[in-house]
Design a protein around this motif. Structure first.
Motif, PDB file in Angstrom:
ATOM      1  N   GLU A  65       0.982  -1.227   0.209  1.00 16.00           N
ATOM      2  CA  GLU A  65       0.035  -0.098  -0.206  1.00 16.00           C
ATOM      3  C   GLU A  65       1.046   1.325   0.038  1.00 16.00           C
ATOM      4  OE1 GLU A  65      -3.752   0.340   2.350  1.00 16.00           O
ATOM      5  OE2 GLU A  65      -2.812   1.934   3.279  1.00 16.00           O
ATOM      6  N   LEU A  66       0.938   1.951  -0.954  1.00 18.34           N
ATOM      7  CA  LEU A  66       1.630   3.191  -1.076  1.00 18.34           C
ATOM      8  C   LEU A  66       0.828   4.460  -1.243  1.00 18.34           C
ATOM      9  CD1 LEU A  66       4.082   2.109  -3.977  1.00 18.34           C
ATOM     10  CD2 LEU A  66       4.395   1.980  -1.643  1.00 18.34           C
ATOM     11  N   GLN A  67       1.293   5.442  -0.640  1.00 10.64           N
ATOM     12  CA  GLN A  67       0.139   6.552  -0.375  1.00 10.64           C
ATOM     13  C   GLN A  67       0.999   7.740  -1.468  1.00 10.64           C
ATOM     14  OE1 GLN A  67      -0.842   8.146   3.356  1.00 10.64           O
ATOM     15  NE2 GLN A  67      -1.370   6.191   3.975  1.00 10.64           N
ATOM     16  N   MET A  68       0.100   8.371  -2.108  1.00  9.65           N
ATOM     17  CA  MET A  68       0.673   9.432  -3.035  1.00  9.65           C
ATOM     18  C   MET A  68      -0.009  10.894  -2.391  1.00  9.65           C
ATOM     19  SD  MET A  68       0.589   9.846  -7.158  1.00  9.65           S
ATOM     20  CE  MET A  68      -0.997   9.309  -7.091  1.00  9.65           C
ATOM     21  N   LYS A  69       0.927  11.866  -1.850  1.00 12.35           N
ATOM     22  CA  LYS A  69       0.368  13.019  -1.497  1.00 12.35           C
ATOM     23  C   LYS A  69       0.948  14.139  -2.181  1.00 12.35           C
ATOM     24  CE  LYS A  69       0.023  11.258   3.254  1.00 12.35           C
ATOM     25  NZ  LYS A  69       0.569  11.185   4.686  1.00 12.35           N
ATOM     26  N   GLY A  70       0.078  15.045  -2.703  1.00 14.07           N
ATOM     27  CA  GLY A  70       0.583  15.941  -3.366  1.00 14.07           C
ATOM     28  C   GLY A  70       0.131  17.637  -2.797  1.00 14.07           C
ATOM     29  N   ASN A  71       0.719  18.588  -3.257  1.00 16.43           N
ATOM     30  CA  ASN A  71       0.618  19.863  -2.778  1.00 16.43           C
ATOM     31  C   ASN A  71      -0.849  20.333  -3.535  1.00 16.43           C
ATOM     32  OD1 ASN A  71       1.099  20.865  -5.419  1.00 16.43           O
ATOM     33  ND2 ASN A  71       2.987  21.635  -4.891  1.00 16.43           N
ATOM     34  N   TRP A  72      -1.209  21.558  -2.959  1.00 14.79           N
ATOM     35  CA  TRP A  72      -2.550  21.978  -3.339  1.00 14.79           C
ATOM     36  C   TRP A  72      -2.520  22.190  -4.855  1.00 14.79           C
ATOM     37  CZ3 TRP A  72      -7.045  23.109  -1.185  1.00 14.79           C
ATOM     38  CH2 TRP A  72      -7.705  23.995  -1.745  1.00 14.79           C
ATOM     39  N   PHE A  73      -1.625  22.744  -5.677  1.00 13.44           N
ATOM     40  CA  PHE A  73      -1.828  22.851  -7.100  1.00 13.44           C
ATOM     41  C   PHE A  73      -1.260  21.785  -7.929  1.00 13.44           C
ATOM     42  CE2 PHE A  73      -1.126  26.980  -5.443  1.00 13.44           C
ATOM     43  CZ  PHE A  73      -2.420  27.737  -5.864  1.00 13.44           C
ATOM     44  N   ASP A  74      -1.027  20.261  -7.255  1.00 13.31           N
ATOM     45  CA  ASP A  74      -0.603  18.986  -7.916  1.00 13.31           C
ATOM     46  C   ASP A  74       0.580  19.477  -8.705  1.00 13.31           C
ATOM     47  OD1 ASP A  74      -2.594  17.487  -6.581  1.00 13.31           O
ATOM     48  OD2 ASP A  74      -4.173  17.777  -7.689  1.00 13.31           O
ATOM     49  N   THR A  75       1.320  20.006  -8.162  1.00  8.91           N
ATOM     50  CA  THR A  75       2.795  20.320  -9.080  1.00  8.91           C
ATOM     51  C   THR A  75       3.779  19.201  -8.431  1.00  8.91           C
ATOM     52  OG1 THR A  75       3.358  22.030  -7.868  1.00  8.91           O
ATOM     53  CG2 THR A  75       2.252  22.684  -9.680  1.00  8.91           C
ATOM     54  N   SER A  76       3.380  18.648  -7.436  1.00  9.18           N
ATOM     55  CA  SER A  76       4.489  17.872  -6.917  1.00  9.18           C
ATOM     56  C   SER A  76       3.787  16.683  -5.940  1.00  9.18           C
ATOM     57  CB  SER A  76       5.607  18.495  -6.116  1.00  9.18           C
ATOM     58  OG  SER A  76       5.063  19.056  -4.946  1.00  9.18           O
ATOM     59  N   ALA A  77       4.401  15.545  -5.948  1.00  8.99           N
ATOM     60  CA  ALA A  77       3.650  14.602  -4.835  1.00  8.99           C
ATOM     61  C   ALA A  77       4.919  13.686  -4.587  1.00  8.99           C
ATOM     62  CB  ALA A  77       2.786  13.863  -5.531  1.00  8.99           C
ATOM     63  N   ASP A  78       4.777  13.203  -3.142  1.00  8.45           N
ATOM     64  CA  ASP A  78       5.653  12.183  -2.571  1.00  8.45           C
ATOM     65  C   ASP A  78       4.968  10.701  -2.668  1.00  8.45           C
ATOM     66  OD1 ASP A  78       7.855  13.645  -2.230  1.00  8.45           O
ATOM     67  OD2 ASP A  78       7.712  14.058  -0.233  1.00  8.45           O
ATOM     68  N   ILE A  79       5.579   9.769  -2.940  1.00  8.20           N
ATOM     69  CA  ILE A  79       4.806   8.271  -2.992  1.00  8.20           C
ATOM     70  C   ILE A  79       5.721   7.580  -1.695  1.00  8.20           C
ATOM     71  CG2 ILE A  79       4.450   6.191  -4.020  1.00  8.20           C
ATOM     72  CD1 ILE A  79       4.632   7.971  -6.802  1.00  8.20           C
ATOM     73  N   THR A  80       5.071   7.151  -0.763  1.00  5.56           N
ATOM     74  CA  THR A  80       5.632   6.824   0.403  1.00  5.56           C
ATOM     75  C   THR A  80       4.963   5.287   0.887  1.00  5.56           C
ATOM     76  OG1 THR A  80       3.913   7.924   1.853  1.00  5.56           O
ATOM     77  CG2 THR A  80       6.115   8.937   1.565  1.00  5.56           C
ATOM     78  N   ASP A  81       5.808   4.628   1.452  1.00 10.61           N
ATOM     79  CA  ASP A  81       5.517   3.134   1.779  1.00 10.61           C
ATOM     80  C   ASP A  81       5.323   3.209   3.414  1.00 10.61           C
ATOM     81  OD1 ASP A  81       5.196   0.672   2.427  1.00 10.61           O
ATOM     82  OD2 ASP A  81       6.775  -0.137   1.323  1.00 10.61           O
ATOM     83  N   GLU A  82       4.187   3.464   3.823  1.00 14.87           N
ATOM     84  CA  GLU A  82       3.937   3.657   5.320  1.00 14.87           C
ATOM     85  C   GLU A  82       4.169   2.393   5.937  1.00 14.87           C
ATOM     86  OE1 GLU A  82       3.326   6.678   6.436  1.00 14.87           O
ATOM     87  OE2 GLU A  82       3.457   7.367   4.322  1.00 14.87           O
ATOM     88  N   ALA A  83       4.124   1.208   5.563  1.00 18.52           N
ATOM     89  CA  ALA A  83       4.678  -0.078   6.222  1.00 18.52           C
ATOM     90  C   ALA A  83       6.058  -0.333   6.243  1.00 18.52           C
ATOM     91  CB  ALA A  83       4.152  -1.364   5.330  1.00 18.52           C
ATOM     92  N   GLN A  84       6.647   0.493   5.483  1.00 16.75           N
ATOM     93  CA  GLN A  84       8.224   0.662   5.594  1.00 16.75           C
ATOM     94  C   GLN A  84       8.820   1.926   6.259  1.00 16.75           C
ATOM     95  OE1 GLN A  84      10.873  -1.288   2.906  1.00 16.75           O
ATOM     96  NE2 GLN A  84       9.122  -2.068   1.686  1.00 16.75           N
ATOM     97  N   GLY A  85       7.898   2.507   7.407  1.00 23.50           N
ATOM     98  CA  GLY A  85       8.266   3.666   8.218  1.00 23.50           C
ATOM     99  C   GLY A  85       8.166   4.982   7.443  1.00 23.50           C
ATOM    100  N   GLY A  86       7.126   5.012   6.313  1.00 21.66           N
ATOM    101  CA  GLY A  86       7.110   6.212   5.648  1.00 21.66           C
ATOM    102  C   GLY A  86       8.179   6.387   4.596  1.00 21.66           C
ATOM    103  N   ILE A  87       8.897   5.557   4.184  1.00 16.73           N
ATOM    104  CA  ILE A  87      10.187   5.856   3.263  1.00 16.73           C
ATOM    105  C   ILE A  87       9.583   6.134   1.916  1.00 16.73           C
ATOM    106  CG2 ILE A  87       9.995   3.479   2.611  1.00 16.73           C
ATOM    107  CD1 ILE A  87      13.237   3.754   2.296  1.00 16.73           C
ATOM    108  N   VAL A  88      10.041   7.375   1.422  1.00 10.58           N
ATOM    109  CA  VAL A  88       9.888   7.861   0.095  1.00 10.58           C
ATOM    110  C   VAL A  88      10.369   7.023  -0.920  1.00 10.58           C
ATOM    111  CG1 VAL A  88       9.898   9.723  -1.567  1.00 10.58           C
ATOM    112  CG2 VAL A  88       9.652  10.287   1.022  1.00 10.58           C
ATOM    113  N   VAL A  89       9.337   6.361  -1.960  1.00 10.37           N
ATOM    114  CA  VAL A  89       9.663   5.630  -2.902  1.00 10.37           C
ATOM    115  C   VAL A  89       9.650   6.111  -4.310  1.00 10.37           C
ATOM    116  CG1 VAL A  89       9.043   3.551  -1.559  1.00 10.37           C
ATOM    117  CG2 VAL A  89       7.437   4.478  -2.946  1.00 10.37           C
ATOM    118  N   GLY A  90       9.024   7.139  -4.059  1.00 11.77           N
ATOM    119  CA  GLY A  90       8.878   7.891  -5.552  1.00 11.77           C
ATOM    120  C   GLY A  90       8.781   9.604  -5.130  1.00 11.77           C
ATOM    121  N   ARG A  91       9.006  10.339  -6.284  1.00 14.64           N
ATOM    122  CA  ARG A  91       8.780  11.824  -5.951  1.00 14.64           C
ATOM    123  C   ARG A  91       8.363  12.328  -7.388  1.00 14.64           C
ATOM    124  NH1 ARG A  91      12.766  13.906  -2.401  1.00 14.64           N
ATOM    125  NH2 ARG A  91      11.097  13.491  -0.735  1.00 14.64           N
TER     126      ARG A  91
END
Length: 195
Positions: free
Chosen positions: A124-150
């Motif tokens: 389960e990967l989470q993708m969180k973006g900014n207000w204008f959707d110009t950037s987003a981090d993709i994180t693996d919360e099961a592995q301590g919130g490590i960033v797997v994609g940007r």
């Protein structure tokens, strides 16, 4: 962009497309595509790795993703009749291999991707973006919130304004499937196109 840390365990479905080091992919919409939503996906050094072809007059906005040998890897389709925008990534036999579902967020945007890696682990990967959707981090919360994609969207070049074309830089951590990260980026682009 800073290098991303390698993940403790490989994450992905396509072993041949797992990043061996931090890789930056450039996803660029084709300007004069008849289908409107075709992408070329290249490494930062210009080496093409994936082709994405949109289908003309598809209600689900189907996009077919192939490797550079022309092998059909998967399709991305929008699923209807969901409260939140939902995309399915389906293999060539139409079996769902990943689901990307948007979630409610007060500021910015949020989506969750679920799939099973080749090692059998449910991801389960989470993708969180900014207000204008110009950037987003993709994180693996099961592995301590490590960033797997940007994801970083390049804004307002002349082509973007004139043709409505988007260009994304997608950084992928070592040990992560570049094809699935590209699929998540395309889902973000499709959701942004709905606005």
């Amino acid at each position: 962009m800073a290098q991303l840390a390698p993940v403790p365990q490989p994450i992905g479905v396509f072993p041949e497309l797992i990043a061996r080091q931090t890789e930056t992919l450039i996803l660029k919409e084709k300007v004069l595509s008849l289908t409107g939503d075709s992408f070329s996906i290249k490494l930062a050094n210009g080496t093409p790795i994936l082709q994405v072809e949109g289908k003309i007059l598809s209600i689900s906005g189907r996009k077919t993703v192939r490797d550079m040998q022309g092998k059909h890897l998967f399709d991305i389709v929008k699923e209807h009749f969901h409260i939140h925008t939902t995309f399915a990534v389906k293999d060539p036999s139409d079996r769902k291999i990943m689901e990307v579902k948007s979630k409610f967020a007060i500021l910015g945007s949020k989506a969750v991707a679920t799939f099973t890696s080749t090692n059998g682990k449910a991801e389960e990967l989470q993708m969180k973006g900014n207000w204008f959707d110009t950037s987003a981090d993709i994180t693996d919360e099961a592995q301590g919130g490590i960033v797997v994609g940007r994801i970083d969207r390049k804004l307002l070049s002349g082509k973007d304004i004139l043709f409505g074309q988007q260009t994304y830089a997608l950084q992928v951590a070592p040990g992560v499937d570049m094809a699935l990260m590209a699929a998540m980026c395309i889902c973000m682009d499709e959701k942004n196109n709905e606005k």
